[in-house]
Design a protein around this motif. Structure first.
Motif, mmCIF file in Angstrom:
data_model
loop_
_atom_site.group_PDB
_atom_site.id
_atom_site.type_symbol
_atom_site.label_atom_id
_atom_site.label_comp_id
_atom_site.label_asym_id
_atom_site.label_seq_id
_atom_site.Cartn_x
_atom_site.Cartn_y
_atom_site.Cartn_z
ATOM 1 N N ASP B 43 43.584 -4.153 21.353
ATOM 2 C CA ASP B 43 44.532 -3.664 22.343
ATOM 3 C C ASP B 43 45.909 -3.393 21.724
ATOM 4 O O ASP B 43 46.946 -3.790 22.254
ATOM 5 N N THR B 44 45.906 -2.729 20.590
ATOM 6 C CA THR B 44 47.185 -2.414 19.939
ATOM 7 C C THR B 44 47.806 -1.180 20.594
ATOM 8 O O THR B 44 47.111 -0.213 20.897
ATOM 9 N N LYS B 45 49.088 -1.263 20.771
ATOM 10 C CA LYS B 45 49.770 -0.110 21.364
ATOM 11 C C LYS B 45 50.301 0.757 20.237
ATOM 12 O O LYS B 45 50.739 0.244 19.207
ATOM 13 N N GLU B 46 50.262 2.061 20.464
ATOM 14 C CA GLU B 46 50.748 3.032 19.470
ATOM 15 C C GLU B 46 50.201 2.735 18.080
ATOM 16 O O GLU B 46 50.918 2.346 17.164
ATOM 17 N N LEU B 47 48.904 2.883 17.976
ATOM 18 C CA LEU B 47 48.226 2.659 16.706
ATOM 19 C C LEU B 47 48.558 3.805 15.746
ATOM 20 O O LEU B 47 48.484 4.973 16.117
ATOM 21 N N ASP B 48 48.914 3.435 14.511
ATOM 22 C CA ASP B 48 49.205 4.456 13.502
ATOM 23 C C ASP B 48 47.890 5.128 13.108
ATOM 24 O O ASP B 48 46.942 4.438 12.697
ATOM 25 N N PRO B 49 47.810 6.474 13.238
ATOM 26 C CA PRO B 49 46.536 7.144 12.908
ATOM 27 C C PRO B 49 46.071 6.815 11.499
ATOM 28 O O PRO B 49 44.870 6.645 11.266
ATOM 29 N N ILE B 50 47.020 6.705 10.568
ATOM 30 C CA ILE B 50 46.607 6.417 9.187
ATOM 31 C C ILE B 50 45.914 5.052 9.108
ATOM 32 O O ILE B 50 44.896 4.895 8.445
ATOM 33 N N ILE B 124 38.165 11.142 13.423
ATOM 34 C CA ILE B 124 39.158 11.879 14.203
ATOM 35 C C ILE B 124 38.711 11.955 15.657
ATOM 36 O O ILE B 124 39.450 11.620 16.584
ATOM 37 N N LEU B 125 37.449 12.336 15.841
ATOM 38 C CA LEU B 125 36.925 12.465 17.204
ATOM 39 C C LEU B 125 36.910 11.111 17.915
ATOM 40 O O LEU B 125 37.298 11.005 19.072
ATOM 41 N N ALA B 126 36.465 10.077 17.195
ATOM 42 C CA ALA B 126 36.407 8.744 17.801
ATOM 43 C C ALA B 126 37.805 8.297 18.223
ATOM 44 O O ALA B 126 38.001 7.785 19.323
ATOM 45 N N GLY B 127 38.788 8.528 17.345
ATOM 46 C CA GLY B 127 40.164 8.124 17.641
ATOM 47 C C GLY B 127 40.743 8.896 18.811
ATOM 48 O O GLY B 127 41.362 8.316 19.704
ATOM 49 N N LEU B 128 40.486 10.202 18.799
ATOM 50 C CA LEU B 128 41.067 11.038 19.856
ATOM 51 C C LEU B 128 40.403 10.790 21.207
ATOM 52 O O LEU B 128 41.069 10.605 22.213
ATOM 53 N N LEU B 129 39.070 10.793 21.193
ATOM 54 C CA LEU B 129 38.345 10.666 22.463
ATOM 55 C C LEU B 129 38.579 9.306 23.115
ATOM 56 O O LEU B 129 38.591 9.180 24.338
ATOM 57 N N LEU B 132 42.906 6.316 21.259
ATOM 58 C CA LEU B 132 43.580 5.316 20.434
ATOM 59 C C LEU B 132 44.686 5.916 19.576
ATOM 60 O O LEU B 132 45.699 5.278 19.322
ATOM 61 N N ILE B 133 44.483 7.157 19.107
ATOM 62 C CA ILE B 133 45.461 7.755 18.189
ATOM 63 C C ILE B 133 45.809 9.198 18.589
ATOM 64 O O ILE B 133 44.982 9.887 19.196
ATOM 65 N N PRO B 134 46.997 9.629 18.243
ATOM 66 C CA PRO B 134 47.328 11.044 18.432
ATOM 67 C C PRO B 134 46.929 11.847 17.201
ATOM 68 O O PRO B 134 46.640 11.277 16.147
ATOM 69 N N LEU B 135 46.886 13.154 17.360
ATOM 70 C CA LEU B 135 46.526 14.023 16.233
ATOM 71 C C LEU B 135 47.812 14.388 15.483
ATOM 72 O O LEU B 135 48.697 15.035 16.057
ATOM 73 N N SER B 139 48.720 12.594 8.918
ATOM 74 C CA SER B 139 47.599 11.666 8.872
ATOM 75 C C SER B 139 46.311 12.416 8.520
ATOM 76 O O SER B 139 45.459 11.897 7.784
ATOM 77 N N LEU B 140 46.170 13.655 9.052
ATOM 78 C CA LEU B 140 44.974 14.442 8.752
ATOM 79 C C LEU B 140 44.918 14.784 7.262
ATOM 80 O O LEU B 140 43.863 14.702 6.622
ATOM 81 N N LEU B 141 46.078 15.161 6.763
ATOM 82 C CA LEU B 141 46.171 15.515 5.346
ATOM 83 C C LEU B 141 45.764 14.314 4.481
ATOM 84 O O LEU B 141 45.013 14.438 3.512
ATOM 85 N N PHE B 142 46.294 13.166 4.884
ATOM 86 C CA PHE B 142 45.982 11.927 4.164
ATOM 87 C C PHE B 142 44.475 11.652 4.197
ATOM 88 O O PHE B 142 43.843 11.403 3.174
ATOM 89 N N LEU B 143 43.917 11.757 5.417
ATOM 90 C CA LEU B 143 42.490 11.451 5.605
ATOM 91 C C LEU B 143 41.619 12.373 4.749
ATOM 92 O O LEU B 143 40.755 11.901 3.993
ATOM 93 N N PHE B 144 41.849 13.677 4.862
ATOM 94 C CA PHE B 144 40.976 14.607 4.135
ATOM 95 C C PHE B 144 41.187 14.507 2.628
ATOM 96 O O PHE B 144 40.234 14.638 1.859
ATOM 97 N N GLY B 145 42.421 14.242 2.237
ATOM 98 C CA GLY B 145 42.698 14.066 0.805
ATOM 99 C C GLY B 145 41.919 12.893 0.232
ATOM 100 O O GLY B 145 41.237 13.006 -0.795
ATOM 101 N N LYS B 146 41.975 11.776 0.950
ATOM 102 C CA LYS B 146 41.281 10.569 0.476
ATOM 103 C C LYS B 146 39.760 10.777 0.499
ATOM 104 O O LYS B 146 39.037 10.329 -0.401
#
Lengths: 244, 246, 307
Positions: B43-50, B124-129, B132-135, B139-146
């Motif tokens: 139940d974390t509020k404003e979860l960092d997408p990263i 991404i889909l799990a987080g968005l749907l 829990l996280i905003p797009l 964060s996307l750049l980080f995710l795809f890079g890693k």
């Protein structure tokens, strides 16, 4: 046909096959790897220096990451021997009853699982004795024996449905292996919620063995969960009988 | 080079009708799904997408799931040809032993790429749907890079299993070894990152991560050296094993 | 019938829409060697599998020693030994170890059954070689050894000479012959090689595209393999009259209005020609013919032949 003869035959079929060697190697490696982890220092003290840490960690890490997949690999290998060697047609006209033979294979897998856990117990106990002999007590050792044995058998029951499903599918052993690994791995997270952890078969094994502190309700749930796994396995085997 | 390209193409043809190979890709979705429950429970509020992506795609997936899947894949890639006694037919074509080995490695490379992309999109889909996280673009750049880094490094880290599979007729040893190998790599993350290719891979991945605090700063050069040495040993070992395979 | 070891009635097997075995009535007499002859894919193995209960027929039934196999498995299987397709054994075990497993599961009481069976097929007892390293011929021999391990009355052997070298084939032939002649076993053997069947079998069944085209004794079939003189004449009926009266020929057959076969090939063709011309019969052609079994099979299979 006597069950004894079927069990004898199953044991015979494993000659020169390296599955037992691989399972044994896996257990030795678990002991070594957990010992390596024990070198990690926490506030200046290495994990292995803590009394009983090694025996506890080997049991839990082994049961979460390695042994379920190894049990599934062993079980499916034993069950699929006839498929692989194309011997079923010869056995069918003996006649050997497929369900009885599979039951024999199931028992052999249970015995192997138990042996693996006992080997792990002996290795960890010996190491523990070398590390802190004065702290070992007979009651402590006895409680660990009990924990290892029950953990082994419970985990075997938890993995059994996967072995049974693999027996239903041709070439199911790949799937069984991956599935068993994912299944036991998920227990890491399932364990966080008390009720689910009592029900989820892999974590239920930890409840039953006494690794987790457990309430009577949780214990009952866990026993039921494992019993369901056993029943499910028997039911799948029964279906095999009808198909054959 | 052209011959190698042909071989790679053939490798993909060989995977036709093997539903299991495609089925293993589902493992990429295990962690994103668990992440939803995990963060949902916290139940974390404003979860960092990263932070979410690190948990859902960049931790247990490259530590355990991807290595196990790649280990099984590499066994599969070798098993059928061993089982059907096809290697002798391939050698008289002739096909170079190393070219053969690298074509298998290339399949692993492609496969891990697809696997990580599925895992990333799943996260991404799990987080968005789940809300829990905003797009967010960084964060996307980080995710795809890693994910790209993982998909390139993980197959290299799994080369020892591919080499073992090349040396074995049976599937038992390489599959059993996969599990031990992965477990070892995972456990060594905590004690010594520069022994095992999988833990060396993780060292490279977390090199600039401010959240990861270690006793000593990460030495990427050393990590690459470990990966390189193991890859070289595996390749040489596989070359010998394949030469002896007749 | 009491003297039948195997009786198939209207045996049919269909996979999806394709019929693999079609209404086969096959009868194997006790103590006979029955050769099932057919090309690859004719349905021989499927029939044998249905006889053995390894695959269920789509329709029709099989009786073994007068009983259906179903519900009589425990009584019938011990009386049967079989080798179907490639023999399957555990690759990590030696020949002896493999047979010991089967002996134990069959409850064989004879302690030297394995040694005897290996002896018969010429494989060494307690050899170190594991089945995985066997040559094709050795595998086939071990398959036969397993089939005879429990001294069954009925042997069902699917292409038993597969993978054997010429000497091995001759030995196998002698073995099968011996099993029948000396021990009175009933043997059902399949092959795609005509000569093999004619050398061994008492009875023969010709299978083609799942249909049993002919079932007969070899002796009966060989009658069809006779030498004859073929006469093509303007009037066959009139010609027959001349042949009967002038030459006392009784062994002939009229094929059609103009064609007749005379089976006495020692006749003087010159005299026959003369006599026929004198009766005003025109001789279009006259030739000595020799129908081989192979020709016959080619005929019954619609020109495709067997081997």
């Amino acid at each position: 046909m006597k069950m004894r003869d079927l069990l004898w035959a199953e044991r015979r079929k494993l000659r020169r096959s390296n599955i037992l060697l691989i399972a044994f190697f896996a257990v030795i490696m678990v002991a070594i790897i957990v010992y390596a982890q024990g070198q990690f220092s926490y506030y200046g003290k290495r994990y292995v220096e803590v009394n009983e840490w090694y025996m506890t960690a080997a049991l839990s890490l082994g049961s979460l990451y390695v042994l379920p997949a190894i049990i599934a690999l062993t079980g499916t290998y034993i069950i699929q021997l006839e498929d692989q060697s194309d011997t079923m047609k010869s056995l069918a006209i003996v006649p050997v009853s497929l369900p009885r033979m599979i039951r024999a294979k199931w028992i052999v897998t249970a015995v192997i699982t138990l042996a693996l856990y006992l080997i792990l117990f002996l290795i960890t106990l010996t190491t523990e004795a070398i590390l802190h002999f004065p702290l070992l007590t007979p009651s402590g050792i006895l409680s660990f024996v009990k924990q290892y044995i029950i953990q082994g058998l419970s985990l075997f029951l938890a993995v059994s449905p996967i072995i049974a499903l693999a027996a239903k599918m041709r070439k199911g052993y790949w799937l069984a292996f991956i599935f068993a690994e994912g299944y036991s791995f998920a227990a890491l997270f399932v364990g966080m919620q008390p009720t689910i952890s009592a029900v989820y078969p892999i974590t239920a094994a930890f409840h039953v063995s006494g690794y987790y502190k457990t309430t009577p309700t949780q214990m009952l749930l866990s026993i039921c969960s494992l019993a369901i796994c056993g029943t499910l396995t028997v039911a799948i085997f029964h279906q095999l009988k009808q198909e054959s | 080079m052209r011959a190698l390209l042909n071989l790679i193409q053939i490798e993909f043809l060989k995977l036709r009708r093997k539903k299991f190979v495609a089925g293993m890709l589902f493992a990429a979705l295990i962690m994103p799904v668990i992440a939803v429950f995990y963060f949902g429970m916290l139940d974390t509020k404003e979860l960092d997408p990263i932070k979410f992506y690190k948990w859902a795609t960049l931790s247990y997936t490259p530590w355990i799931l991807l290595p196990v899947v790649l280990g099984v894949l590499s066994t599969l890639l070798m098993y059928d040809e061993h089982q059907n006694d096809m290697l002798k037919q391939l050698w008289v074509v002739p096909i170079g032993k190393l070219a053969y080995f690298f074509s298998k490695f290339f399949v692993m490379l492609m496969y891990s790429n697809v696997f990580m992309m599925i895992s990333a999109i799943g996260s991404i889909l799990a987080g968005l749907l789940s809300g829990l996280i905003p797009l967010t673009a960084p964060s996307l750049l980080f995710l795809f890079g890693k994910c790209l880094e993982i998909s390139l490094l993980a197959p290299a880290a799994m080369l020892p299993v591919l080499a073992l599979a090349a040396a074995q007729r049976n599937y038992l040893l390489p599959v059993g070894f996969t599990i031990i190998y992965t477990f070892f790599g995972f456990i060594l993350l905590m004690t010594n990152m520069y022994l095992h290719p999988l833990s060396a891979m993780t060292a490279i991945l977390v090199r600039n991560d401010p959240v990861v605090i270690l006793n000593e700063p990460i030495n990427t050069g050393k990590a690459f050296l470990v990966l390189g040495i193991w890859s070289l040993i595996s390749t040489i070992g596989a070359g010998f094993a394949l030469r002896r395979s007749l | 019938m009491d003297n039948l070891a195997i009786e198939c009635r209207q045996l049919t097997k269909r996979y999806d829409e394709q019929s693999v075995v079609n209404q086969v009535n096959l009868n194997v007499k006790r103590e006979h060697i029955y050769g099932l002859l057919g090309r690859n894919g004719a349905g021989k193995t499927t029939i044998m599998k249905m006889i053995l209960g390894l695959t269920a027929p789509t329709s029709g039934e099989v009786l073994i020693f007068g009983m259906p196999l179903q519900r009589n498995e425990k009584r019938l299987y011990p009386r049967i030994g079989a080798l179907i397709e490639k023999p399957g054994f555990y690759p990590n075990l030696t020949g002896t170890e493999n047979l010991e497993i089967f002996a134990k599961l069959r409850g064989t009481t004879q302690s030297d059954a394995v040694r005897k069976a290996l002896d018969v097929v010429g494989l060494p007892y307690q050899d170190r070689k594991i089945f995985g390293q066997y040559s094709m011929g050795m595998k086939q021999r071990l398959g036969i050894a397993n089939a005879i391990l429990h001294d069954p009355e009925l042997l069902i052997l699917d292409e038993p000479t597969n993978g054997l070298d010429p000497i091995g084939i001759a030995e196998m032939r002698a073995f099968i012959h011996n099993m029948s002649a000396q021990f009175g076993k009933t043997i059902l053997i399949s092959s795609h090689i005509l000569s093999e069947i004619t050398l061994l079998a008492d009875d023969i069944g010709i299978l083609h595209n799942g249909i049993l085209l002919e079932e007969n004794t070899i002796a009966e079939l060989e009658k069809k393999n006779r030498k004859y003189i073929q006469l093509e004449v303007s009037d066959a009926a009139k010609a027959v009259l001349t042949l009967e009266q002038d030459f006392s020929i009784k062994d002939y057959s009229v094929q059609d209005l103009h064609l007749l076969h005379v089976y006495d090939t020692s006749l003087d063709m010159g005299k026959i020609n003369q006599a026929l011309i004198q009766q005003g019969i025109t001789i279009i052609s006259a030739q000595r013919c020799n129908d081989t079994l192979e020709d016959y099979f080619r005929k019954v299979t619609g020109g495709e032949g067997i081997a």
